[in-house]
Scaffold this active site. Structure first.
Site, mmCIF file in Angstrom:
data_model
loop_
_atom_site.group_PDB
_atom_site.id
_atom_site.type_symbol
_atom_site.label_atom_id
_atom_site.label_comp_id
_atom_site.label_asym_id
_atom_site.label_seq_id
_atom_site.Cartn_x
_atom_site.Cartn_y
_atom_site.Cartn_z
ATOM 1 N N LYS A 19 66.388 -20.561 -72.891
ATOM 2 C CA LYS A 19 65.901 -19.685 -73.961
ATOM 3 C C LYS A 19 64.800 -20.325 -74.807
ATOM 4 O O LYS A 19 63.792 -19.664 -75.096
ATOM 5 C CB LYS A 19 67.083 -19.245 -74.828
ATOM 6 N N LYS B 80 65.098 -18.111 -63.893
ATOM 7 C CA LYS B 80 64.988 -17.498 -65.219
ATOM 8 C C LYS B 80 63.644 -17.834 -65.860
ATOM 9 O O LYS B 80 62.967 -16.968 -66.404
ATOM 10 C CB LYS B 80 66.094 -18.048 -66.132
ATOM 11 N N GLU C 186 49.012 -26.213 -87.753
ATOM 12 C CA GLU C 186 47.780 -26.994 -87.610
ATOM 13 C C GLU C 186 47.222 -26.992 -86.188
ATOM 14 O O GLU C 186 46.069 -27.344 -85.967
ATOM 15 C CB GLU C 186 47.999 -28.426 -88.108
ATOM 16 N N GLN D 54 61.642 -19.869 -73.046
ATOM 17 C CA GLN D 54 61.196 -18.468 -73.073
ATOM 18 C C GLN D 54 60.495 -18.164 -74.397
ATOM 19 O O GLN D 54 59.433 -17.541 -74.436
ATOM 20 C CB GLN D 54 62.385 -17.527 -72.921
ATOM 21 N N CYS E 119 47.532 -61.445 -81.676
ATOM 22 C CA CYS E 119 46.859 -61.091 -82.929
ATOM 23 C C CYS E 119 47.546 -61.743 -84.137
ATOM 24 O O CYS E 119 47.400 -62.942 -84.316
ATOM 25 C CB CYS E 119 46.729 -59.585 -83.055
ATOM 26 N N HIS F 244 43.852 -58.293 -78.302
ATOM 27 C CA HIS F 244 45.040 -57.596 -77.780
ATOM 28 C C HIS F 244 44.855 -57.371 -76.283
ATOM 29 O O HIS F 244 44.439 -56.275 -75.878
ATOM 30 C CB HIS F 244 45.180 -56.228 -78.450
ATOM 31 N N GLU G 123 46.867 -56.665 -74.125
ATOM 32 C CA GLU G 123 47.759 -55.616 -73.593
ATOM 33 C C GLU G 123 47.045 -54.289 -73.349
ATOM 34 O O GLU G 123 47.437 -53.513 -72.476
ATOM 35 C CB GLU G 123 48.953 -55.386 -74.535
ATOM 36 N N SER H 217 57.328 -34.890 -78.314
ATOM 37 C CA SER H 217 57.898 -36.012 -77.538
ATOM 38 C C SER H 217 58.630 -35.567 -76.273
ATOM 39 O O SER H 217 59.572 -36.212 -75.854
ATOM 40 C CB SER H 217 58.883 -36.852 -78.365
ATOM 41 N N GLN I 236 47.775 -65.741 -85.369
ATOM 42 C CA GLN I 236 47.451 -66.275 -86.696
ATOM 43 C C GLN I 236 48.645 -67.028 -87.276
ATOM 44 O O GLN I 236 48.490 -68.107 -87.870
ATOM 45 C CB GLN I 236 47.022 -65.128 -87.619
ATOM 46 N N GLU J 227 44.955 -32.337 -73.419
ATOM 47 C CA GLU J 227 46.330 -32.224 -73.900
ATOM 48 C C GLU J 227 46.325 -31.904 -75.397
ATOM 49 O O GLU J 227 45.719 -32.627 -76.183
ATOM 50 C CB GLU J 227 47.076 -33.550 -73.663
HETATM 51 N N1 GLN Z 1 46.911 -58.481 -89.977
HETATM 52 C C1 GLN Z 1 46.121 -59.287 -89.113
HETATM 53 C C2 GLN Z 1 44.631 -59.032 -89.291
HETATM 54 O O1 GLN Z 1 44.245 -58.002 -89.815
HETATM 55 C C3 GLN Z 1 46.534 -59.122 -87.669
HETATM 56 C C4 GLN Z 1 46.233 -57.774 -87.127
HETATM 57 C C5 GLN Z 1 46.979 -57.456 -85.859
HETATM 58 O O2 GLN Z 1 47.993 -58.071 -85.538
HETATM 59 N N2 GLN Z 1 46.531 -56.459 -85.119
HETATM 60 O O3 GLN Z 1 43.825 -59.820 -88.914
#
Ligand code: GLN
Length: 540
Positions: free
Chosen positions: A190, A224, A150, A193, A383, A512, A514, A14, A387, A141
């Site tokens: 350090k 350094k 790992e 290093q 999503c 989604h 986004e 992170s 629902q 990356e």
């Molecule tokens: N749990 C819900 C589904 O599987 C909504 C999934 C979500 O919000 N990505 O349909």
């Protein structure tokens, strides 16, 4: 000949390797090079799909339906390109392939070993992305920290690649933390290093060291790092904490990181680089005129990374509208058990109902939807948020007592949201949801059309449940419009909205959106939502 940039991390995870890689990618791209970025995750999961967002952060979904590490989201946002699921390589994927080959008999007679068999498959996966994209520069990356058990096969693979492609075709960048000791007021080098020593033990000498720090590093500390790290002083780059992640490329550019990389790769520097649009975006993001409060209702709110693409999409939209956002977080499980008063959600100027899985917290989200709807505040559901909006409206506007999603209550008298038929036959969890970019058909004269200004859009999906088509008639009769459906199956609901005479702005999306939002090209649903929040705030 393709050119590679390998990014490793030291001291801690992170420290921002993902943002560093994304920033460098963007800067190289602005100099006219085509760039792709690969994220290697040394964990044994085949992909991030089965991992709890609470521990690992969001699962980012690619166009081709990959469930990947959230760093791919940063790469896509900084570079403005779509990546494939192949851009996320995990130990799970590599071993699955090696073991399959062994069972097929491909290695007949040989002892199958980490070197060369596992490292060969790793290199092949990296090269496959290079071939598929024909990118000029491939940034790889390596997740985790140098010294992790790992991670070793991956570091070994990138060491070998240098031999195969030649030194002029690769750069090793090591990103590590330089902590500040408050008690003595010292900037410590350090740990860096030591992590470089660890890297050398594996056979990798970094060409560039990016020191992450809270405050800008002084010259002494840089000297350094240069001395112990065996790199010229100019190759010690300092990435100090920035007000927003989008400023990081500007900080790196100032220190001529791109020039160093291009020189090492024997590529032309192409001095003319225009970052003005990006700078404009960063300035608007950091200095927005007015502040809007947004209530974020979810279940994984303690780890903000769980919702990172939604947060970023909201920021892109805010910068577009020249406003600042103050996100206030509400834990749905706290609302559910009465530990948090649901009316506090209304402190926000707009409300986001976040995605999620598993019934814990569902009732809390439904309460939040109810108060938001009744108060006439702008609401966007994503999503699961969509629902549950359907459940809330079914119960409280359509009078369907006990309506629910079967994800929460398999015996509900009104299953308004149900498991998709294909899903009920599945036996395996990984990679089996309805995934990736799929065509969405939008109906005319709807808010959804106003949002997209298009009758056909592709948004990315990740869900198992869907609105039950048997209830669409009933829901539409009380004013909940189905404003978009799947192009492939018109029974499948994609967007719902309350008619404007019932609520000024209530819209919820099964996909989604986004995941496709970009700093300079915000996602239409988020752009529209912030616009609505602004205008309704003025009005109230
Ligand atoms: N749990 C819900 C589904 O599987 C909504 C999934 C979500 O919000 N990505 O349909």
């Amino acid at each position: 000949m393709e050119k590679y940039v390998f990014v490793t991390g030291g001291v801690l995870s992170s420290v921002g390797k993902g943002i560093t890689s994304a920033s460098l990618g963007m800067l190289l791209q602005r100099r006219g090079y085509s760039v792709t970025i690969i994220k290697i995750d040394p964990y044994i999961n085949v992909d991030a799909g089965t991992m709890n967002p609470y521990m690992h952060g969001e699962v980012f979904v690619t166009e081709d339906g990959g469930e990947t590490d959230l760093d791919l989201g940063h790469y896509e946002r900084f570079l403005g390109i779509n990546l494939s699921k192949k851009n996320n390589i995990t130990t799970g994927k590599i071993y699955m392939e090696v073991i399959e080959k062994e069972r097929r008999g491909d290695y007949l007679g040989q002892t199958v070993q980490v070197i060369p068999h596992v490292t060969d498959v790793i290199k092949e996966h990296i090269r496959e992305v290079s071939r598929d994209t024909s990118a000029d520069i491939i940034i790889v990356e390596i997740g985790g920290t140098v010294g992790d058990i790992e991670g070793l096969p991956f570091l070994e693979a990138i060491r070998q690649m240098s031999l195969e492609i030649g030194e002029a075709n690769r750069v090793y960048i090591h990103v590590a933390l330089s902590p500040y000791l408050h008690t003595t007021g010292e900037q410590k080098t350090k740990p860096i290093q030591h992590s470089i020593q660890e890297l050398r033990r594996i056979g990798i000498q970094p060409d560039i060291i990016i020191a992450r720090s809270h405050m800008p590093l002084d010259l002494d500390a840089k000297r350094k790092i240069s001395l112990y790290g065996s790199v010229p002083l100019e190759a010690v780059i300092n990435s100090y904490d920035a007000p927003t992640i989008y400023r990081v490329p500007l900080i790196l550019e100032e220190q001529k990181l791109t020039r160093l990389v291009l020189r090492k790769l024997a590529l032309s520097e192409n001095n003319k680089v225009d970052l003005s649009e990006w700078v404009g975006f960063v300035n608007r993001l950091e200095d927005g005129l007015e502040t809007l409060k947004i209530s974020m209702v979810g279940k994984y709110v303690k780890l903000r990374d769980s919702y990172i693409s939604i947060i970023e999409a909201l920021k892109h939209a805010a910068a577009f509208h020249n406003v600042k956002l103050e996100l206030e977080w509400f834990e749905a499980t706290d609302i559910e058990r009465g530990a948090l008063d649901v009316s506090e959600v209304l402190n926000g100027d707009g409300v986001v109902i976040l995605p999620g899985f598993g019934k814990r917290g569902f009732e809390g989200k439904i309460k939040a939807i109810k108060v938001t709807r009744e108060a006439g505040k702008p609401l966007i559901g994503i999503c699961l948020g969509m629902q549950l909006s359907v459940v809330e409206v079914a119960r409280n506007l359509a009078g369907l007592t006990g309506a629910n999603t079967t994800e929460a209550d398999p015996n509900t008298p009104h299953p308004v949201v149900v498991l998709q038929e294909q899903q009920s036959k599945l036996k395996r969890m990984g990679g089996t949801m309805r995934l990736g970019a799929l065509p969405v058909k939008i109906f005319p004269n709807t808010m959804a059309y106003e949002v997209y200004q298009s009758y056909l859009v592709y948004e990315r999906h990740r869900h198992r449940y869907e609105v039950n088509p048997d209830y669409i008639g009933k829901l539409e009769s009380i004013g909940l419009r189905v404003s978009a459906v799947s192009m492939e199956d018109e029974n499948r609901v994609e967007i719902v909205e309350l008619k404007k005479n019932i609520h000024p702005y209530f819209i919820a999306y099964q996909p989604h959106p986004e995941f496709k939002s970009r700093p300079l090209n915000p996602s239409p649903p988020f752009k529209s939502f912030i616009g609505a929040v602004m205008s309704l705030k003025e009005y109230s």
